[in-house]
Write an enzyme that holds these catalytic residues in place. Structure first.
Site, short mmCIF file in Angstrom:
data_model
loop_
_atom_site.label_atom_id
_atom_site.label_comp_id
_atom_site.label_asym_id
_atom_site.label_seq_id
_atom_site.Cartn_x
_atom_site.Cartn_y
_atom_site.Cartn_z
CB CYS A 1 -0.94 0.00 1.19
SG CYS A 1 -1.89 -1.51 1.25
CG HIS B 1 -3.28 3.17 2.28
ND1 HIS B 1 -3.99 2.85 1.13
CD2 HIS B 1 -3.26 2.03 3.03
CE1 HIS B 1 -4.37 1.59 1.20
NE2 HIS B 1 -3.94 1.07 2.33
CG ASN C 1 -6.97 -0.91 1.77
OD1 ASN C 1 -6.30 -0.61 0.78
ND2 ASN C 1 -6.43 -1.37 2.88
N1 ACO Z 1 -18.79 -8.21 10.79
C1 ACO Z 1 -19.22 -8.48 12.04
N2 ACO Z 1 -18.39 -8.85 13.02
C2 ACO Z 1 -17.08 -8.98 12.74
C3 ACO Z 1 -16.57 -8.72 11.46
C4 ACO Z 1 -17.48 -8.32 10.46
N3 ACO Z 1 -17.09 -8.04 9.19
N4 ACO Z 1 -15.24 -8.90 11.47
C5 ACO Z 1 -14.90 -9.26 12.72
N5 ACO Z 1 -16.02 -9.32 13.49
C6 ACO Z 1 -16.12 -9.66 14.89
C7 ACO Z 1 -14.99 -10.54 15.37
O1 ACO Z 1 -15.27 -11.90 15.14
C8 ACO Z 1 -14.94 -10.20 16.83
O2 ACO Z 1 -15.96 -10.91 17.50
P1 ACO Z 1 -15.69 -11.56 18.94
O3 ACO Z 1 -15.39 -10.40 19.83
O4 ACO Z 1 -16.98 -12.24 19.24
O5 ACO Z 1 -14.53 -12.48 18.75
C9 ACO Z 1 -15.30 -8.73 16.90
O6 ACO Z 1 -16.00 -8.46 15.67
C10 ACO Z 1 -14.11 -7.82 16.98
O7 ACO Z 1 -13.16 -8.23 16.01
P2 ACO Z 1 -11.79 -7.51 15.86
O8 ACO Z 1 -10.97 -8.22 14.82
O9 ACO Z 1 -11.18 -7.28 17.21
O10 ACO Z 1 -12.28 -6.11 15.27
P3 ACO Z 1 -11.45 -4.80 15.13
O11 ACO Z 1 -12.07 -3.75 15.92
O12 ACO Z 1 -9.98 -5.04 15.29
O13 ACO Z 1 -11.72 -4.46 13.61
C11 ACO Z 1 -10.57 -4.45 11.50
C12 ACO Z 1 -11.22 -5.30 12.58
C13 ACO Z 1 -11.63 -3.53 10.95
C14 ACO Z 1 -10.04 -5.36 10.41
C15 ACO Z 1 -9.42 -3.62 12.14
O14 ACO Z 1 -8.58 -4.44 12.88
C16 ACO Z 1 -8.62 -2.90 11.12
O15 ACO Z 1 -9.09 -2.04 10.42
N6 ACO Z 1 -7.30 -3.19 11.05
C17 ACO Z 1 -6.44 -2.56 10.09
C18 ACO Z 1 -6.49 -3.38 8.86
C19 ACO Z 1 -5.97 -2.63 7.69
O16 ACO Z 1 -6.14 -1.44 7.55
N7 ACO Z 1 -5.35 -3.40 6.81
C20 ACO Z 1 -4.90 -2.95 5.61
C21 ACO Z 1 -3.64 -2.13 5.74
S1 ACO Z 1 -2.47 -2.67 4.65
C22 ACO Z 1 -3.22 -2.57 3.18
O17 ACO Z 1 -3.85 -1.61 2.92
C23 ACO Z 1 -3.14 -3.76 2.26
#
Ligand code: ACO
Length: 329
Positions: free
Chosen positions: A111, A256, A286
């Site tokens: 990215c 980004h 993204n």
């Molecule tokens: N819908 C509903 N529930 C969900 C979903 C979904 N799509 N995804 C996860 N959950 C649930 C999980 O199972 C978890 O449930 P649990 O508590 O019962 O176990 C709960 O929601 C929380 O999950 P987390 O993974 O802790 O959620 P988080 O707040 O961390 O959000 C996310 C996840 C959005 C992916 C976040 O971590 C994030 O944005 N990270 C950065 C990722 C990123 O930007 N990557 C790309 C950068 S590099 C590039 O661009 C290629």
């Protein structure tokens, strides 16, 4: 001497997928996705290829610059998800826009790739090797996304963005860029290269399950989140210090487009107004190395970015990699 951006362009696939569309085959919903990421839609490839998007984005950028392909000396495409290893996407763009004099290569810094490509073209201009360069970020992430993983697939989309740089005595340039390969396992994808082929007898059999796992993006979302929220503001501070710039002198921070919470967190840590951090991820999700040039193109076409304004472009992602680049538009 450095290059000035004299034209921008972008191209998105027509197929628009809403959060509700995803909830038809995933246990997720619009509210969760919007709250955690700010994303409402993403555009995904149907019959198009990332290469075709790159060519259209390049043509749009050349039109905006009032130039023909023949005047382009260099094409650098950033991609991690094209259809081709050979020829490179940049060579396909060369063919598509009739840039017969251009030197061409692709690069991959995930990215952060658009910044890596932009910086590379600036280096060639400053060495006096070229006068005009075309920088492109083009991605087809939908084909390497694990659509069964609701914690990652909700994030990604496809698209391409481009910018034309031309040597200009008034142009300015400054950059910082870093990598931390030790943390690379936070975001991986082996794609399909080398998994089944090799010298006879040297390649171990791979189960269908293993193959699927290794050829789709696997992400530790929380680790990537923690990394981004720390390194993006740190990188921007480093750039401003290096360039002896005040925070207030920056008109726009084009980050980004990974997640609205990361961008809001970066703005807060920097103590800069969130209004200076435009976002279009609600519509496109993204798009990896295409996200910054797509946003740049939209803002230029909407007349929000004006000549003479100071921009900081900041990228981060797989590798792990991150960087920030100063642009006087
Ligand atoms: N819908 C509903 N529930 C969900 C979903 C979904 N799509 N995804 C996860 N959950 C649930 C999980 O199972 C978890 O449930 P649990 O508590 O019962 O176990 C709960 O929601 C929380 O999950 P987390 O993974 O802790 O959620 P988080 O707040 O961390 O959000 C996310 C996840 C959005 C992916 C976040 O971590 C994030 O944005 N990270 C950065 C990722 C990123 O930007 N990557 C790309 C950068 S590099 C590039 O661009 C290629």
């Amino acid at each position: 001497m450095f290059g000035k951006i004299i034209g921008t362009g972008s191209c998105l696939p027509k197929r628009r997928v809403s959060n509700n569309d995803l909830s038809e085959f995933l246990e997720t919903n619009d509210e969760w996705i919007r709250e955690r990421t700010g994303i409402g839609f993403r555009h995904v490839l149907e019959n198009e290829t990332p290469e075709e998007l790159a060519i259209v984005a390049a043509k749009n950028a050349l039109d905006a610059a009032g130039m023909s392909g023949e005047e382009v000396d260099m094409i650098v495409v950033s991609t991690l998800s094209s259809n081709h290893m050979l020829p490179s996407v940049s060579c396909l763009v060369q063919r598509g826009i009739g840039a017969e004099h251009a030197l061409c290569f692709d690069l991959n810094a995930a990215c952060t790739g658009f910044l890596a490509a932009y910086n590379t073209v600036q280096a060639y201009i400053s060495m006096g090797v070229i006068k005009t360069g075309l920088v492109i970020g083009a991605e087809g992430l939908s084909r390497i996304t694990e659509w069964a993983d609701r914690s990652s697939c909700i994030l990604f989309g496809d698209g391409a963005g481009a910018a034309v740089l031309r040597e200009d005595p008034s142009a300015q340039f400054g950059m910082i860029m870093h990598a931390d390969g030790a943390k690379g396992d936070a975001l991986t994808c082996e794609f399909s290269y080398g998994m089944e082929n090799g010298y006879p007898g040297t390649v171990a059999a791979v189960s269908e399950e293993e193959k699927r796992h290794r050829t789709r993006m696997q992400m530790n979302g929380q680790e990537v989140f923690r990394f981004a929220i720390r390194q993006v503001p740190a990188g921007i501070h480093e750039l401003l210090e290096k360039e002896q710039m005040e925070m207030d002198s920056v008109d726009w921070f084009l980050l980004h487009q990974a997640n609205a919470r990361i961008i809001e967190g970066a703005a807060k840590r920097l103590g800069a107004p969130i209004e200076k951090f435009p976002m279009n991820l609600e519509e496109y999700g993204n798009t990896s190395s295409a996200s910054i040039p797509i946003l740049l193109d939209e803002m230029v076409r909407e007349g929000k970015i004006q000549r003479g304004q100071c921009l900081v472009l900041a990228g981060f992602g797989g590798g792990l990699t991150w960087g920030a680049t100063k642009v006087i538009f």
